[in-house]
Enzyme design. Sequence first.
Site, mmCIF file in Angstrom:
data_model
loop_
_atom_site.group_PDB
_atom_site.id
_atom_site.type_symbol
_atom_site.label_atom_id
_atom_site.label_comp_id
_atom_site.label_asym_id
_atom_site.label_seq_id
_atom_site.Cartn_x
_atom_site.Cartn_y
_atom_site.Cartn_z
ATOM 1 N N GLU A 244 -5.859 9.705 -1.362
ATOM 2 C CA GLU A 244 -5.390 8.491 -2.034
ATOM 3 C C GLU A 244 -6.250 7.317 -1.626
ATOM 4 O OE1 GLU A 244 -1.262 7.354 -1.539
ATOM 5 O OE2 GLU A 244 -0.599 9.431 -1.768
ATOM 6 N N ARG B 252 -3.869 15.860 -7.977
ATOM 7 C CA ARG B 252 -2.943 16.036 -6.846
ATOM 8 C C ARG B 252 -1.552 15.552 -7.265
ATOM 9 N NH1 ARG B 252 -1.670 12.057 -2.420
ATOM 10 N NH2 ARG B 252 -0.686 13.270 -0.774
ATOM 11 N N ASN C 44 -5.341 9.194 3.245
ATOM 12 C CA ASN C 44 -4.950 8.114 2.352
ATOM 13 C C ASN C 44 -5.367 6.824 3.033
ATOM 14 O OD1 ASN C 44 -3.783 10.123 0.882
ATOM 15 N ND2 ASN C 44 -1.672 9.430 1.165
ATOM 16 N N HIS D 163 6.364 14.846 -0.650
ATOM 17 C CA HIS D 163 5.957 13.447 -0.800
ATOM 18 C C HIS D 163 7.255 12.625 -0.828
ATOM 19 C CE1 HIS D 163 2.452 10.758 -2.280
ATOM 20 N NE2 HIS D 163 3.469 9.953 -2.001
ATOM 21 N N GLU E 281 1.653 11.750 4.375
ATOM 22 C CA GLU E 281 1.906 10.593 5.228
ATOM 23 C C GLU E 281 3.168 10.693 6.085
ATOM 24 O OE1 GLU E 281 1.758 6.985 2.949
ATOM 25 O OE2 GLU E 281 -0.312 7.295 2.334
ATOM 26 N N TYR F 46 -5.890 2.674 2.574
ATOM 27 C CA TYR F 46 -5.679 1.465 1.774
ATOM 28 C C TYR F 46 -6.296 0.225 2.420
ATOM 29 C CZ TYR F 46 -2.881 4.183 -1.369
ATOM 30 O OH TYR F 46 -2.496 5.124 -2.288
HETATM 31 C C1 FCB Z 1 1.017 5.582 -0.219
HETATM 32 C C2 FCB Z 1 1.938 6.602 -0.846
HETATM 33 C C3 FCB Z 1 1.892 6.613 -2.357
HETATM 34 C C4 FCB Z 1 1.780 5.230 -2.935
HETATM 35 C C5 FCB Z 1 0.680 4.454 -2.264
HETATM 36 C C6 FCB Z 1 0.488 3.060 -2.810
HETATM 37 O O1 FCB Z 1 1.479 5.256 1.039
HETATM 38 O O2 FCB Z 1 1.609 7.889 -0.390
HETATM 39 O O3 FCB Z 1 3.014 7.302 -2.810
HETATM 40 O O4 FCB Z 1 2.985 4.588 -2.901
HETATM 41 O O5 FCB Z 1 0.920 4.371 -0.891
#
Ligand code: FCB
Length: 451
Positions: free
Chosen positions: A359, A76, A293, A120, A165, A295
């Site tokens: 992500e 990607r 995405n 992006h 995002e 985290y």
């Molecule tokens: C996300 C972004 C990516 C990267 C990660 C850690 O929010 O999409 O570009 O910075 O965080």
Amino acid sequence: MTFAFPEGFRWGTATAAYQIEGAATEAGRGPSIWDTFSRMPERVYAGHTGDVACDHYHRYAEDVALMRELGIGTYRFSVSWPRIKPDGTGPANPRGLDFYDRLTDELLAAGIEPMLTLYHWDLPQTLEDRGGWANRDVAHHFADYAITVHKRLGDRIGLWTTLNEPWCSAFLGYAVGVHAPGRSDVSSALAAAHHLLLAHGLATSALRAAGATTVSLTLNLAPVVPADPSDALENDAADRVDAMLNRLFLEPVFKGGYEPYALDMLERRAPGGLVRDGDQELIAQPIDLLGINYYHPCLVTARPGTPENPVYPGSDGVDFRPAMGKTTAMGWPIEPWGLTDLLERLHRDYPGVPLIITENGAAFDDVRVDGGVADHDRVAFLEGHLRACHDAISRGVDLRGYLVWSLLDNFEWAEGYRKRFGMVHVDFDTQLRTPKESALWYSKVIARNGL
Ligand code: FCB
């Protein structure tokens, strides 16, 4: 093997143009908001910029070869809008398109499936000068740009993503200014959120009309967790944050329109007449895949009197709790269960939508051992999150793939180069790439199709 993944599960990795390409002024590329923002005093760590980054623009063949060696199946990447249209609008810059043409061919020759993200975060600066995402016209320019890229690459690229995002673009960029373009105005941020969604809808229908078969959107989503789930005030606090972080984007895309709460927010707090007749139908174009995405979860608690956090309009009385346990180098809590919860919720609330993790990954301070990089923390992080994916799949979630953020250490936005997310170490003085232990571990996971 304990955790086998379904046949055909996509294993991959992700990057973004501004974070890796460099070559900021080459072959007719115009400036983006990140070129401008990174030059503003004290916005980006130590004044770092993406001018050179990983020099991927020149080293793409080496990077593709590295991916092939690791067995990466899906890559990607994002296209830099100001490479394709230096002023944001008007005729295409063929030399900009040539780069993605070369990259696509290189990927296909290596047996790697390309997944292309159109936006992006690197808006052409000329469009920001005209109001940026707070200006409705930008949504139409985006759709034109999408078609320009599709014309050149549509014969070879099957997976198209409109935006990465949009919450970050709108609220980090326009409400608190920690990201480009660096503005601090909630009303502009809400306008930006709506126009980004509109851009997504317009581009989706244009891509579809041009023959694209798989069109997706990538959202940053997270469970919002109250300190005490049995308490009504706590639940209300979590719900108001969830409404702006998650449902502001999910509902109009999958349920045909904004929730009354979000619509009211857009109408009261953004410039009048923001949501026009027909907009919600446009945004609700069917898509083929939702990119997630993930985290970390968002931990909240009710604390009356706390002022609104501008990135979540309507969040007055909500306090954001720090992580309790282990964190990454970003200070983000490590909570893989949040991913299972999130996937199950999406499966339940928006049934029938295939999902892909576009992500997931972590920054850690790397430990160098004998020329190699022993990133055990990253291996543990990825393993935990893959188990979380496996749990969700075994409970019926239609998860189609998992892409690690990121292939290379790169320009981590406001953190510059000091936070390293790569499975491959980059020496930014020499541009030498060294696969870390996580890359070698991931390569085995891919080969086994499981853990
Ligand atoms: C996300 C972004 C990516 C990267 C990660 C850690 O929010 O999409 O570009 O910075 O965080």
